[in-house]
Design a protein around this motif. Sequence first.
Motif, PDB file in Angstrom:
ATOM      1  N   GLU A  67       0.844  -1.190   0.000  1.00  0.00           N
ATOM      2  CA  GLU A  67       0.000   0.000   0.000  1.00  0.00           C
ATOM      3  C   GLU A  67       0.878   1.237   0.000  1.00  0.00           C
ATOM      4  OE1 GLU A  67      -4.063   1.704   2.051  1.00  0.00           O
ATOM      5  OE2 GLU A  67      -2.683   0.607   3.344  1.00  0.00           O
ATOM      6  N   THR A  68       0.364   2.299  -0.603  1.00  0.00           N
ATOM      7  CA  THR A  68       0.996   3.611  -0.524  1.00  0.00           C
ATOM      8  C   THR A  68       0.016   4.561   0.139  1.00  0.00           C
ATOM      9  OG1 THR A  68       2.352   3.268  -2.510  1.00  0.00           O
ATOM     10  CG2 THR A  68       1.954   5.552  -1.826  1.00  0.00           C
ATOM     11  N   ILE A  69       0.482   5.262   1.176  1.00  0.00           N
ATOM     12  CA  ILE A  69      -0.343   6.220   1.901  1.00  0.00           C
ATOM     13  C   ILE A  69       0.295   7.596   1.792  1.00  0.00           C
ATOM     14  CG2 ILE A  69      -1.177   6.944   4.184  1.00  0.00           C
ATOM     15  CD1 ILE A  69      -1.343   3.997   4.948  1.00  0.00           C
ATOM     16  N   VAL A  70      -0.489   8.577   1.419  1.00  0.00           N
ATOM     17  CA  VAL A  70      -0.056   9.974   1.428  1.00  0.00           C
ATOM     18  C   VAL A  70      -0.764  10.662   2.583  1.00  0.00           C
ATOM     19  CG1 VAL A  70      -0.047  12.180   0.206  1.00  0.00           C
ATOM     20  CG2 VAL A  70       0.416  10.053  -1.044  1.00  0.00           C
ATOM     21  N   SER A  71       0.011  11.148   3.539  1.00  0.00           N
ATOM     22  CA  SER A  71      -0.546  11.849   4.695  1.00  0.00           C
ATOM     23  C   SER A  71      -0.370  13.343   4.464  1.00  0.00           C
ATOM     24  CB  SER A  71       0.162  11.403   5.982  1.00  0.00           C
ATOM     25  OG  SER A  71      -0.443  11.980   7.119  1.00  0.00           O
ATOM     26  N   ASP A  72      -1.473  14.035   4.262  1.00  0.00           N
ATOM     27  CA  ASP A  72      -1.432  15.471   3.942  1.00  0.00           C
ATOM     28  C   ASP A  72      -1.712  16.306   5.188  1.00  0.00           C
ATOM     29  OD1 ASP A  72      -1.485  17.713   1.836  1.00  0.00           O
ATOM     30  OD2 ASP A  72      -3.345  18.009   2.966  1.00  0.00           O
ATOM     31  N   ASP A  73      -0.962  17.394   5.333  1.00  0.00           N
ATOM     32  CA  ASP A  73      -1.042  18.220   6.536  1.00  0.00           C
ATOM     33  C   ASP A  73      -1.813  19.514   6.296  1.00  0.00           C
ATOM     34  OD1 ASP A  73      -0.646  19.002   9.140  1.00  0.00           O
ATOM     35  OD2 ASP A  73       1.389  19.743   8.820  1.00  0.00           O
ATOM     36  N   GLY A  74      -3.029  19.389   5.760  1.00  0.00           N
ATOM     37  CA  GLY A  74      -3.846  20.574   5.558  1.00  0.00           C
ATOM     38  C   GLY A  74      -3.312  21.501   4.487  1.00  0.00           C
ATOM     39  N   SER A  75      -2.946  20.940   3.339  1.00  0.00           N
ATOM     40  CA  SER A  75      -2.397  21.739   2.242  1.00  0.00           C
ATOM     41  C   SER A  75      -3.429  22.724   1.696  1.00  0.00           C
ATOM     42  CB  SER A  75      -1.924  20.824   1.105  1.00  0.00           C
ATOM     43  OG  SER A  75      -0.799  20.075   1.491  1.00  0.00           O
ATOM     44  N   LYS A  76      -2.946  23.728   0.975  1.00  0.00           N
ATOM     45  CA  LYS A  76      -3.831  24.683   0.310  1.00  0.00           C
ATOM     46  C   LYS A  76      -4.718  23.941  -0.688  1.00  0.00           C
ATOM     47  CE  LYS A  76      -0.542  28.514   0.667  1.00  0.00           C
ATOM     48  NZ  LYS A  76       0.316  29.469  -0.080  1.00  0.00           N
ATOM     49  N   PRO A  77      -5.914  24.468  -0.943  1.00  0.00           N
ATOM     50  CA  PRO A  77      -6.871  23.764  -1.814  1.00  0.00           C
ATOM     51  C   PRO A  77      -6.300  23.359  -3.169  1.00  0.00           C
ATOM     52  CG  PRO A  77      -7.958  25.589  -0.721  1.00  0.00           C
ATOM     53  CD  PRO A  77      -6.503  25.701  -0.369  1.00  0.00           C
ATOM     54  N   GLU A  78      -5.487  24.234  -3.786  1.00  0.00           N
ATOM     55  CA  GLU A  78      -4.962  23.904  -5.106  1.00  0.00           C
ATOM     56  C   GLU A  78      -4.008  22.716  -5.053  1.00  0.00           C
ATOM     57  OE1 GLU A  78      -2.640  27.640  -3.665  1.00  0.00           O
ATOM     58  OE2 GLU A  78      -4.645  26.764  -3.486  1.00  0.00           O
ATOM     59  N   HIS A  79      -3.239  22.584  -3.963  1.00  0.00           N
ATOM     60  CA  HIS A  79      -2.334  21.442  -3.828  1.00  0.00           C
ATOM     61  C   HIS A  79      -3.113  20.176  -3.494  1.00  0.00           C
ATOM     62  CE1 HIS A  79       1.629  23.294  -4.225  1.00  0.00           C
ATOM     63  NE2 HIS A  79       1.142  24.335  -3.576  1.00  0.00           N
ATOM     64  N   LEU A  80      -4.089  20.297  -2.599  1.00  0.00           N
ATOM     65  CA  LEU A  80      -4.881  19.122  -2.229  1.00  0.00           C
ATOM     66  C   LEU A  80      -5.658  18.599  -3.425  1.00  0.00           C
ATOM     67  CD1 LEU A  80      -5.579  17.265   0.092  1.00  0.00           C
ATOM     68  CD2 LEU A  80      -7.463  18.809   0.691  1.00  0.00           C
TER      69      LEU A  80
END
Length: 267
Positions: free
Chosen positions: A38-51
């Motif tokens: 599995e690959t998991i990307v944990s995002d830390d509240g990025s700006k909308p355009e990045h998310l």
Amino acid sequence: MESHHFDRVTLLITHYNRSKSLEHLLAKCAEFGLSFQETIVSDDGSKPEHLEHVKQLQPNYGFRLVSTPVNKGLGNNINKGQDAVTTPYTLYVQEDFEPTANFAPNFTNAVRLMDEEKQWDLIRFYTFPWAPFPYLRDYKYGFSEMLYRPQVWFLNHLKFRIYSDHPHLRRSDFLHKFCRYREGERGDPTEYAMCLCFIKKGGKALMFKGPDLFLHEAGGIEPNTMVRSTWKLKQSVFVNSLRFVYLKGKVLNSSVKLMFTDVKDLK
């Protein structure tokens, strides 16, 4: 290109406002035929355009996105990402790194070492060239054991950096055996607290001794989101002298903490 699948490993990538760098990392893994259970990307509240860009990458790369509505810092981002892992092993990589063509065969050996020798908690694949770990003992398969020298006359301040946020393989019960990452603090103190916790709990680690198996910001794709104190970046005789005194004092301070401070209070 030969394919290399690691079925008991989760690739955990932490991400914050660097979606092009994330795309570059994922593309490099695909280019070298790397795949994981599995690959998991944990995002830390990025700006909308990045998310939004991260979400657009999902159909092509098939990762699971673990997100949060607001930025909570590096510690929270790693904690929630690691909590989502279900495999025995975790390959932890920040989004601004990329594997080299030599990664796969050496990673195979790293997993083999973890399987065969339960003593190893962490195996590292990268270190900044200007900050090499000072105390190594040759082991096997091109790896060296990282040695902590507690005596105060070993004054190299890098001796505490056995743990690192640089790309590494670890057992997925890492947070239970050692400690959870501190939350609500800047990245550098968060990482350093884990360094001390790792030593305090008797962690054992290996480092690949050959050329680094990951490159850092090789393409210079996006600016770094980590902000450091300006005095640490200046170059002058006066500042370098202050830095030297500061680092030697930090060695003594950290040595005392490891002897007399509980894990929960390490910082």
